[in-house]
Design a protein around this motif. Structure first.
Motif, short mmCIF file in Angstrom:
data_model
loop_
_atom_site.label_atom_id
_atom_site.label_comp_id
_atom_site.label_asym_id
_atom_site.label_seq_id
_atom_site.Cartn_x
_atom_site.Cartn_y
_atom_site.Cartn_z
N ASP A 100 0.83 -1.21 0.00
CA ASP A 100 0.00 0.00 0.00
C ASP A 100 0.87 1.26 0.00
OD1 ASP A 100 -2.48 -1.21 -0.08
OD2 ASP A 100 -2.75 -1.24 2.10
N LEU A 101 1.91 1.26 0.81
CA LEU A 101 2.78 2.44 0.86
C LEU A 101 3.51 2.64 -0.46
CD1 LEU A 101 4.29 2.10 4.46
CD2 LEU A 101 2.44 3.61 3.69
N ALA A 102 3.88 1.55 -1.13
CA ALA A 102 4.52 1.67 -2.44
C ALA A 102 3.59 2.39 -3.42
CB ALA A 102 4.90 0.29 -2.97
N ARG A 103 2.32 1.99 -3.41
CA ARG A 103 1.35 2.66 -4.29
C ARG A 103 1.19 4.12 -3.91
NH1 ARG A 103 -4.26 0.29 -4.57
NH2 ARG A 103 -3.95 -0.36 -2.43
N ALA A 104 1.11 4.39 -2.60
CA ALA A 104 0.91 5.77 -2.15
C ALA A 104 2.06 6.67 -2.61
CB ALA A 104 0.77 5.80 -0.63
N TRP A 105 3.30 6.19 -2.44
CA TRP A 105 4.44 7.00 -2.86
C TRP A 105 4.49 7.14 -4.38
CZ3 TRP A 105 6.40 10.28 0.15
CH2 TRP A 105 6.61 10.03 1.51
N LEU A 106 4.11 6.07 -5.09
CA LEU A 106 4.09 6.15 -6.55
C LEU A 106 3.10 7.21 -7.01
CD1 LEU A 106 4.93 5.05 -9.34
CD2 LEU A 106 3.09 3.35 -9.12
N TRP A 107 1.90 7.18 -6.45
CA TRP A 107 0.87 8.16 -6.83
C TRP A 107 1.28 9.58 -6.42
CZ3 TRP A 107 -4.15 5.27 -4.87
CH2 TRP A 107 -4.29 4.09 -5.62
N ASP A 108 2.10 9.65 -5.37
CA ASP A 108 2.55 10.96 -4.90
C ASP A 108 3.78 11.45 -5.67
OD1 ASP A 108 1.67 12.88 -2.89
OD2 ASP A 108 3.64 12.64 -1.97
N GLY A 109 4.26 10.64 -6.59
CA GLY A 109 5.36 11.07 -7.46
C GLY A 109 6.75 10.74 -6.96
N ASN A 110 6.85 9.94 -5.89
CA ASN A 110 8.18 9.60 -5.37
C ASN A 110 8.47 8.15 -5.70
OD1 ASN A 110 10.49 9.04 -3.79
ND2 ASN A 110 9.94 10.63 -2.32
N ARG A 111 9.07 7.92 -6.88
CA ARG A 111 9.31 6.56 -7.35
C ARG A 111 10.37 5.85 -6.53
NH1 ARG A 111 8.51 9.41 -12.04
NH2 ARG A 111 10.75 9.72 -12.32
N ALA A 112 11.35 6.58 -6.02
CA ALA A 112 12.42 5.95 -5.23
C ALA A 112 11.85 5.33 -3.95
CB ALA A 112 13.49 6.98 -4.88
N LYS A 113 11.00 6.08 -3.26
CA LYS A 113 10.40 5.54 -2.04
C LYS A 113 9.42 4.42 -2.38
CE LYS A 113 10.96 9.36 1.19
NZ LYS A 113 10.30 10.27 2.17
N ALA A 114 8.73 4.56 -3.50
CA ALA A 114 7.80 3.50 -3.92
C ALA A 114 8.55 2.19 -4.13
CB ALA A 114 7.07 3.91 -5.20
N LEU A 115 9.69 2.26 -4.80
CA LEU A 115 10.48 1.04 -5.05
C LEU A 115 11.00 0.46 -3.74
CD1 LEU A 115 11.77 -0.98 -6.94
CD2 LEU A 115 13.67 0.63 -7.29
N THR A 116 11.44 1.32 -2.84
CA THR A 116 11.94 0.84 -1.54
C THR A 116 10.84 0.09 -0.79
OG1 THR A 116 13.56 2.62 -1.36
CG2 THR A 116 12.90 1.55 0.68
N GLU A 117 9.64 0.64 -0.78
CA GLU A 117 8.52 -0.01 -0.09
C GLU A 117 8.15 -1.33 -0.77
OE1 GLU A 117 7.33 0.70 2.69
OE2 GLU A 117 7.87 2.79 3.06
N LEU A 118 8.21 -1.36 -2.10
CA LEU A 118 7.89 -2.59 -2.81
C LEU A 118 8.93 -3.66 -2.53
CD1 LEU A 118 5.74 -3.71 -4.72
CD2 LEU A 118 7.16 -2.97 -6.65
N GLU A 119 10.19 -3.27 -2.46
CA GLU A 119 11.25 -4.21 -2.11
C GLU A 119 11.05 -4.76 -0.70
OE1 GLU A 119 15.09 -2.65 -4.72
OE2 GLU A 119 14.62 -1.68 -2.81
N THR A 120 10.66 -3.88 0.22
CA THR A 120 10.40 -4.32 1.60
C THR A 120 9.25 -5.32 1.64
OG1 THR A 120 11.18 -2.20 2.47
CG2 THR A 120 9.81 -3.54 3.93
N ALA A 121 8.19 -5.01 0.89
CA ALA A 121 7.04 -5.91 0.84
C ALA A 121 7.44 -7.28 0.32
CB ALA A 121 5.95 -5.31 -0.05
N GLU A 122 8.25 -7.31 -0.74
CA GLU A 122 8.68 -8.59 -1.30
C GLU A 122 9.57 -9.36 -0.34
OE1 GLU A 122 10.97 -10.41 -5.23
OE2 GLU A 122 11.48 -8.42 -4.44
N ARG A 123 10.44 -8.65 0.36
CA ARG A 123 11.33 -9.31 1.31
C ARG A 123 10.54 -9.96 2.46
NH1 ARG A 123 13.00 -7.45 5.92
NH2 ARG A 123 12.54 -5.28 5.39
#
Length: 409
Positions: A344-367
């Protein structure tokens, strides 16, 4: 994976044409423009919300899995879970026949102890391991019901019902709609025979989840309210298992209301759930064993508040709510819940325009929950959006560099 959005669009177009529906007709059903439908069918728009994916599928009269091509193509080893799923389906089909079980089934107390392993696997989002363990466990619980009487027989059916809930959760995560439907039906059958005053409401919690696939938000809310009414007396007297179920039902209702486009009602439901969580936190003495595997807690309420804000399209509120949340209440949650939250946080950051944080959150989710996240359609959509954005930026940087190098001259 980069071609998935285009393939989803082609599937949507084929389904629309089979119905003799124009793009304009579909746009009206979805509350969108014809241009939006056209872009979606060309793979230029990501279906980045579960509610939107379900709404489109319902309008096209197909299952969401048929639209997104789930279960996803994987290696032969990664597809072995479907063998286990088929074994469970066969076992559930013969629910009213004499169980095939060698030896004497263990007593219900021993089987409940064995179920703690299933809780650990669920918490780790180890859905394949859950499916592999369930056929034998279902057979043993059914055999116990066959040879016992009274309370022991009721407990055998309660065990069978909770095992069906584990099958239901794993099947949702991996994308097996037949097992989802059958597990829910058999859980309802077992609940009626169990004597468990909460299990029927847990089954309604499962059914409401299934209604999301067809975008039946109103029916989902009505069913959840019925279940809440069934629990009201025991909730008022403070029964711990009922308080857990009560809070979980309100959280599910909050997501349903958010997807129905009613943010105020969604927030009200989250507030009711918080009241239940506060009541649990104030309980003196040890907590009762969570035999229904609902894992309801203050942390669960906090991450659902973020999810509800995101479902209503308010990523700023989602990020603000997360910033105000005590990290400890999230980190003590099972990996499966944490994985959803970081997605959810990855999507939120992506929609907010911060792709770096979105990727970090997605990596955390996968881990935290690799099986869950790699098989989640919204995770895949989020990753595609990140990849496409990066490719676009790279192309633009190369074009400017080419201009500087005068490569076209």
């Amino acid at each position: 994976m980069l071609e998935e959005a285009e393939e989803i669009g082609r599937r949507a177009k084929r389904a629309r044409l089979r119905l003799g529906m124009t793009q304009a007709d579909l746009a009206v059903d979805l509350g969108r423009t014809q241009g939006w439908v056209s872009k979606m069918e060309r793979g230029q728009i990501e279906l980045d919300r579960v509610g939107l994916l379900n709404q489109l599928s319902a309008a096209l009269h197909i299952h969401p899995n048929d639209l997104i091509g789930r279960p996803y193509v994987a290696s032969a080893g990664e597809n072995q879970w479907q063998t286990a799923a088929s074994s469970i389906v066969r076992e559930l089909r013969r629910f009213d026949l004499t169980p095939v079980f060698d030896g004497t089934p263990r007593a219900s107390g021993a089987l409940w102890s064995e179920m703690t392993r299933m809780h650990r696997l669920r918490d780790a989002a180890a859905n394949v391991a859950i499916l592999r363990a369930l056929p034998d466990m279902l057979r043993e619980a059914r055999a116990l019901a066959e040879v016992s009487a009274g309370h022991e027989r009721e407990e055998a059916f309660a065990l069978y019902g909770v095992m069906c809930k584990f099958a239901h959760t794993a099947a949702h995560a991996l994308g097996h709609p037949e097992l989802v439907a059958m597990a829910c039906e058999r859980a309802a059958w077992a609940a009626r025979l169990s004597g468990d005053p909460v299990l029927g409401a847990v089954v309604d919690w499962m059914r409401a989840w299934d209604m999301w696939a067809t975008a039946d938000w109103t029916d989902s809310l009505a069913l959840l309210d019925k279940a809440l009414g069934d629990l009201e007396r025991d909730y008022d007297r403070g029964d711990q298992l009922t308080v857990r179920a009560w809070g979980s039902l309100h959280l599910r209702a909050g997501v349903s209301a958010a997807r129905a486009g009613d943010p105020d009602k969604a927030q009200d439901r989250v507030a009711y759930a918080k009241t239940a969580a506060d009541r649990m936190d104030a309980e003196a003495g040890p907590q009762v064993y969570d035999r229904h595997s609902l894992t309801f807690s203050s942390g669960n309420v906090a991450i659902h508040a973020v999810s509800v804000a995101l479902e209503t399209g308010d990523q700023r509120r989602a990020l603000e709510l997360n910033a105000r949340t005590d990290p400890h209440v999230v980190t003590v949650l099972p990996n499966s819940r944490q994985g959803h939250h970081h997605l959810d946080l990855a999507r939120a950051w992506l929609w907010d325009g911060n792709r770096a944080k979105a990727l970090t959150e997605l990596e955390t989710a996968e881990r935290l929950a690799p099986q869950l996240i790699r098989n989640h359609p919204i995770a895949r959509s989020t990753l595609r959006s990140l990849v496409y954005a990066e490719r676009t930026i790279t192309r633009e940087r190369l074009r400017h560099m080419s201009d500087r190098f005068h490569l076209d001259e």
